[in-house]
Design a protein around this motif. Structure first.
Motif, PDB file in Angstrom:
ATOM      1  N   GLU A 318      -6.527  14.715   7.318  1.00 22.53           N
ATOM      2  CA  GLU A 318      -7.734  15.362   7.877  1.00 22.53           C
ATOM      3  C   GLU A 318      -7.880  16.792   7.364  1.00 22.53           C
ATOM      4  N   VAL A 319      -6.759  17.510   7.267  1.00 21.19           N
ATOM      5  CA  VAL A 319      -6.827  18.896   6.757  1.00 21.19           C
ATOM      6  C   VAL A 319      -7.250  18.874   5.295  1.00 21.19           C
ATOM      7  N   ALA A 320      -6.653  17.956   4.517  1.00 15.28           N
ATOM      8  CA  ALA A 320      -6.958  17.895   3.077  1.00 15.28           C
ATOM      9  C   ALA A 320      -8.423  17.556   2.836  1.00 15.28           C
ATOM     10  N   ALA A 321      -9.064  16.874   3.797  1.00 18.22           N
ATOM     11  CA  ALA A 321     -10.467  16.465   3.618  1.00 18.22           C
ATOM     12  C   ALA A 321     -11.456  17.548   4.044  1.00 18.22           C
ATOM     13  N   ARG A 322     -10.970  18.622   4.643  1.00 17.53           N
ATOM     14  CA  ARG A 322     -11.892  19.692   5.078  1.00 17.53           C
ATOM     15  C   ARG A 322     -12.514  20.382   3.863  1.00 17.53           C
ATOM     16  N   PRO A 323     -13.767  20.802   3.961  1.00 21.49           N
ATOM     17  CA  PRO A 323     -14.366  21.533   2.835  1.00 21.49           C
ATOM     18  C   PRO A 323     -13.625  22.841   2.541  1.00 21.49           C
ATOM     19  N   ASP A 324     -13.033  23.455   3.597  1.00 18.44           N
ATOM     20  CA  ASP A 324     -12.309  24.716   3.391  1.00 18.44           C
ATOM     21  C   ASP A 324     -10.797  24.461   3.320  1.00 18.44           C
ATOM     22  N   ALA A 325     -10.420  23.280   2.807  1.00 17.39           N
ATOM     23  CA  ALA A 325      -8.990  22.903   2.831  1.00 17.39           C
ATOM     24  C   ALA A 325      -8.123  23.930   2.113  1.00 17.39           C
ATOM     25  N   PRO A 326      -7.036  24.342   2.758  1.00 12.49           N
ATOM     26  CA  PRO A 326      -6.072  25.179   2.046  1.00 12.49           C
ATOM     27  C   PRO A 326      -5.318  24.333   1.016  1.00 12.49           C
ATOM     28  N   TYR A 327      -4.444  24.940   0.252  1.00 11.47           N
ATOM     29  CA  TYR A 327      -3.584  24.179  -0.666  1.00 11.47           C
ATOM     30  C   TYR A 327      -2.633  23.350   0.202  1.00 11.47           C
ATOM     31  N   CYS A 328      -2.717  22.016   0.100  1.00 12.53           N
ATOM     32  CA  CYS A 328      -1.983  21.146   1.033  1.00 12.53           C
ATOM     33  C   CYS A 328      -0.728  20.558   0.402  1.00 12.53           C
ATOM     34  N   VAL A 329       0.363  20.646   1.142  1.00  9.82           N
ATOM     35  CA  VAL A 329       1.636  20.076   0.686  1.00  9.82           C
ATOM     36  C   VAL A 329       2.107  19.098   1.748  1.00  9.82           C
ATOM     37  N   GLY A 330       2.372  17.858   1.326  1.00  6.68           N
ATOM     38  CA  GLY A 330       2.840  16.846   2.270  1.00  6.68           C
ATOM     39  C   GLY A 330       4.272  16.453   2.001  1.00  6.68           C
ATOM     40  N   PHE A 331       4.867  15.784   2.955  1.00 10.90           N
ATOM     41  CA  PHE A 331       6.213  15.225   2.795  1.00 10.90           C
ATOM     42  C   PHE A 331       6.117  13.720   2.950  1.00 10.90           C
ATOM     43  N   ALA A 332       6.993  13.006   2.267  1.00 11.03           N
ATOM     44  CA  ALA A 332       7.068  11.563   2.469  1.00 11.03           C
ATOM     45  C   ALA A 332       8.528  11.200   2.659  1.00 11.03           C
ATOM     46  N   ALA A 333       8.848  10.708   3.840  1.00 15.20           N
ATOM     47  CA  ALA A 333      10.207  10.232   4.090  1.00 15.20           C
ATOM     48  C   ALA A 333      10.175   8.727   3.911  1.00 15.20           C
ATOM     49  N   GLU A 334      10.715   8.263   2.802  1.00 14.20           N
ATOM     50  CA  GLU A 334      10.655   6.835   2.491  1.00 14.20           C
ATOM     51  C   GLU A 334      12.025   6.195   2.713  1.00 14.20           C
ATOM     52  N   ALA A 335      12.012   4.906   2.930  1.00 14.28           N
ATOM     53  CA  ALA A 335      13.286   4.197   3.083  1.00 14.28           C
ATOM     54  C   ALA A 335      13.698   3.560   1.756  1.00 14.28           C
ATOM     55  N   GLN A 336      12.721   3.217   0.906  1.00  8.53           N
ATOM     56  CA  GLN A 336      13.030   2.648  -0.420  1.00  8.53           C
ATOM     57  C   GLN A 336      11.874   2.927  -1.381  1.00  8.53           C
ATOM     58  N   ASP A 337      12.074   2.621  -2.672  1.00  6.01           N
ATOM     59  CA  ASP A 337      11.054   2.831  -3.723  1.00  6.01           C
ATOM     60  C   ASP A 337      10.393   4.200  -3.577  1.00  6.01           C
ATOM     61  N   LEU A 338      11.242   5.219  -3.518  1.00  4.11           N
ATOM     62  CA  LEU A 338      10.771   6.571  -3.217  1.00  4.11           C
ATOM     63  C   LEU A 338       9.603   6.998  -4.101  1.00  4.11           C
ATOM     64  N   LEU A 339       9.799   6.903  -5.428  1.00  7.24           N
ATOM     65  CA  LEU A 339       8.802   7.456  -6.340  1.00  7.24           C
ATOM     66  C   LEU A 339       7.447   6.752  -6.200  1.00  7.24           C
ATOM     67  N   ALA A 340       7.474   5.425  -6.257  1.00  4.76           N
ATOM     68  CA  ALA A 340       6.214   4.678  -6.211  1.00  4.76           C
ATOM     69  C   ALA A 340       5.501   4.900  -4.869  1.00  4.76           C
ATOM     70  N   ASN A 341       6.259   4.827  -3.785  1.00  7.00           N
ATOM     71  CA  ASN A 341       5.645   5.003  -2.465  1.00  7.00           C
ATOM     72  C   ASN A 341       5.085   6.415  -2.293  1.00  7.00           C
ATOM     73  N   ALA A 342       5.845   7.397  -2.778  1.00  7.46           N
ATOM     74  CA  ALA A 342       5.421   8.794  -2.598  1.00  7.46           C
ATOM     75  C   ALA A 342       4.203   9.104  -3.461  1.00  7.46           C
ATOM     76  N   GLN A 343       4.178   8.538  -4.681  1.00  4.65           N
ATOM     77  CA  GLN A 343       3.007   8.768  -5.539  1.00  4.65           C
ATOM     78  C   GLN A 343       1.744   8.192  -4.886  1.00  4.65           C
ATOM     79  N   ALA A 344       1.898   6.989  -4.351  1.00  2.00           N
ATOM     80  CA  ALA A 344       0.747   6.349  -3.700  1.00  2.00           C
ATOM     81  C   ALA A 344       0.316   7.168  -2.491  1.00  2.00           C
ATOM     82  N   LYS A 345       1.284   7.695  -1.753  1.00  3.75           N
ATOM     83  CA  LYS A 345       0.966   8.478  -0.544  1.00  3.75           C
ATOM     84  C   LYS A 345       0.222   9.754  -0.924  1.00  3.75           C
ATOM     85  N   ARG A 346       0.604  10.396  -2.005  1.00  4.22           N
ATOM     86  CA  ARG A 346      -0.066  11.640  -2.419  1.00  4.22           C
ATOM     87  C   ARG A 346      -1.551  11.379  -2.658  1.00  4.22           C
TER      88      ARG A 346
END
Ligand code: C5P
Length: 404
Positions: A318-346
């Motif tokens: 929701e923050v990332a979708a705001r017109p005045d969005a700041p630079y957004c950094v997210g975290f992804a805590a994955e249980a497996q396939d870290l890279l693929a899952n995290a890329q998709a999440k980004r």
């Protein structure tokens, strides 16, 4: 076992002037040594009336410098050598008298002479005195003069004083001073920036005593708040329930549920421009629909109740979708396939930078390994202390902000 702290060993010259807060300088010495630093203590004559030099010698593992005329160094030049050998010069407590002498450039004892000879060594004073003394125009003038001379003043804090009065003038606590001291060695890459961070778990009540939560300790978000503050940012931490104390330097907004966290984040964004949003919280994906008032009772012979779940808001998306969005950094805590899952999440969340890690290997620990993912690819960061990792992230964020 967690690895040791990584802030490399630095040499701290710790001056102690005469005031009751001198007893806290013992704990500060212990914390500095525990953090891996070397501490050389210098005491004024008045300071030795409050704590014995032998105590500081034992805690620092070094003879305490007391006197211009009985130098520790063979050169006989303690008043110059001790400060030139240091990576930071700290005076805690700094009494009104010490500040006055330093502000007008007097060198009538070893500590004040060292302050004259400090040259480019980063210097921090922690004022400590009665509230009326601190409020006195002469002391305020001296404080201002010292700031203009390039000295960083840490505190004073407010609260109950040794004399029984209440107000401004308390020396900061040793743990806060350790943060202030280590900040002297950090580059102010986020100066003038406002950083909003979510941290910790959320707790989603089901009935009056039960609820849904997770094992997030809040340590990563806390480390990010400290690293961003050290880098000169104004930091607001929106924190779910954790066992951690509010971090020094940041403004903390305590919340419990995901909806409260969402409201607190949006209130901050609506109130003031924000440059960076870091979503480090482990927000519960679902919340139980509230059960009947009070505590659900166990009924003999009845089937166990199961909570009905509803979806929580995705705060980061929701923050990332705001017109005045700041630079957004997210975290992804994955249980497996870290890279693929995290890329998709980004991509799904629409954020420029995502930090991927393996959930079970980070929750509750003091260290973490992760992979940084942006539009141009992925970069692995090796396992390190969460504070060191947070400092790396802050640098990554600052360089991306500068390029925006
Ligand atoms: O979807 P997932 O929970 O894996 O996404 C993790 C990232 O999204 C984290 O940065 C977390 O703080 C954020 N998040 C959020 N609101 C939610 C769920 C996750 O801000 N409801």
């Amino acid at each position: 076992m967690n690895p040791p702290r990584i802030e490399s060993s630095r040499r701290v010259l710790l001056g102690i002037s005469g005031g009751i807060a001198a007893y806290k300088a013992c704990e500060l010495t212990r914390l500095l040594v525990k953090a891996g630093h070397q501490v050389q203590v210098v005491m004024t004559d008045a300071a030795t009336r409050f704590v014995g030099p032998v105590t500081l010698q034992a805690l620092s593992g070094r003879e305490v410098a007391l006197d211009n005329w009985h130098a520790l160094r063979a050169s006989g030049m303690d008043h110059i050598d001790l400060v030139r050998e240091a990576d930071a010069f700290v005076v805690a407590p700094a009494s009104a008298d010490l500040m006055a002498r330093a502000a007008c450039g007097m060198g009538d004892d070893l500590l004040s002479t060292l302050l004259l000879a400090r040259d480019a060594v980063p210097t921090l004073l922690a004022p400590a005195m009665n509230r009326a003394m601190w409020a006195h125009p002469a002391v305020q003038r001296n404080a201002e003069q010292l700031r203009r001379d390039g000295v960083r003043l840490a505190g004073p804090g407010s609260g109950e004083q040794a004399c029984g009065e209440v107000g401004d003038g308390r020396m900061l606590e040793p743990a806060q001073l350790l943060w202030e001291i280590e900040a002297l060695w950090r580059a102010p890459v986020l100066r003038g920036r406002r950083v909003l961070i979510t941290a910790g778990p959320t707790f989603e009540p089901w009935d009056a005593v039960r609820g849904l939560s997770n094992r997030s300790s809040g340590k990563m978000g806390w480390a990010l708040a400290r690293a961003a503050w050290e880098a000169g940012a104004e930091v607001v931490l929106v924190a779910g329930p954790t066992a951690l104390q509010a971090p020094h330097g940041a403004r903390t907004v305590a919340v419990e549920t995901a909806v409260q966290m969402q409201q607190a984040v949006f209130a901050e964004l609506d109130a003031q421009r924000c440059d960076v949003f870091i979503a480090a919280a482990a927000v519960a994906d679902w919340r139980p629909r509230p059960a009947a008032q009070g505590k659900l009772k166990k009924q003999p012979g009845a089937a166990p109740p199961s909570p009905e779940l509803e979806l929580n808001p995705d705060i980061l998306a929701e923050v990332a979708a705001r017109p005045d969005a700041p630079y957004c950094v997210g975290f992804a805590a994955e249980a497996q396939d870290l890279l693929a899952n995290a890329q998709a999440k980004r991509e799904r969340k629409g954020v420029p930078l995502l930090v991927g890690n393996l959930g079970p290997q980070t929750f509750g620990r003091d260290d973490n390994a992760c992979v940084l993912i942006d539009a141009s690819g992925a970069r692995e960061l090796p396992r390190m202390d969460k504070l060191e990792l947070a400092r790396e992230l802050v640098h990554e964020i600052a360089s991306r902000l500068a390029g925006r």
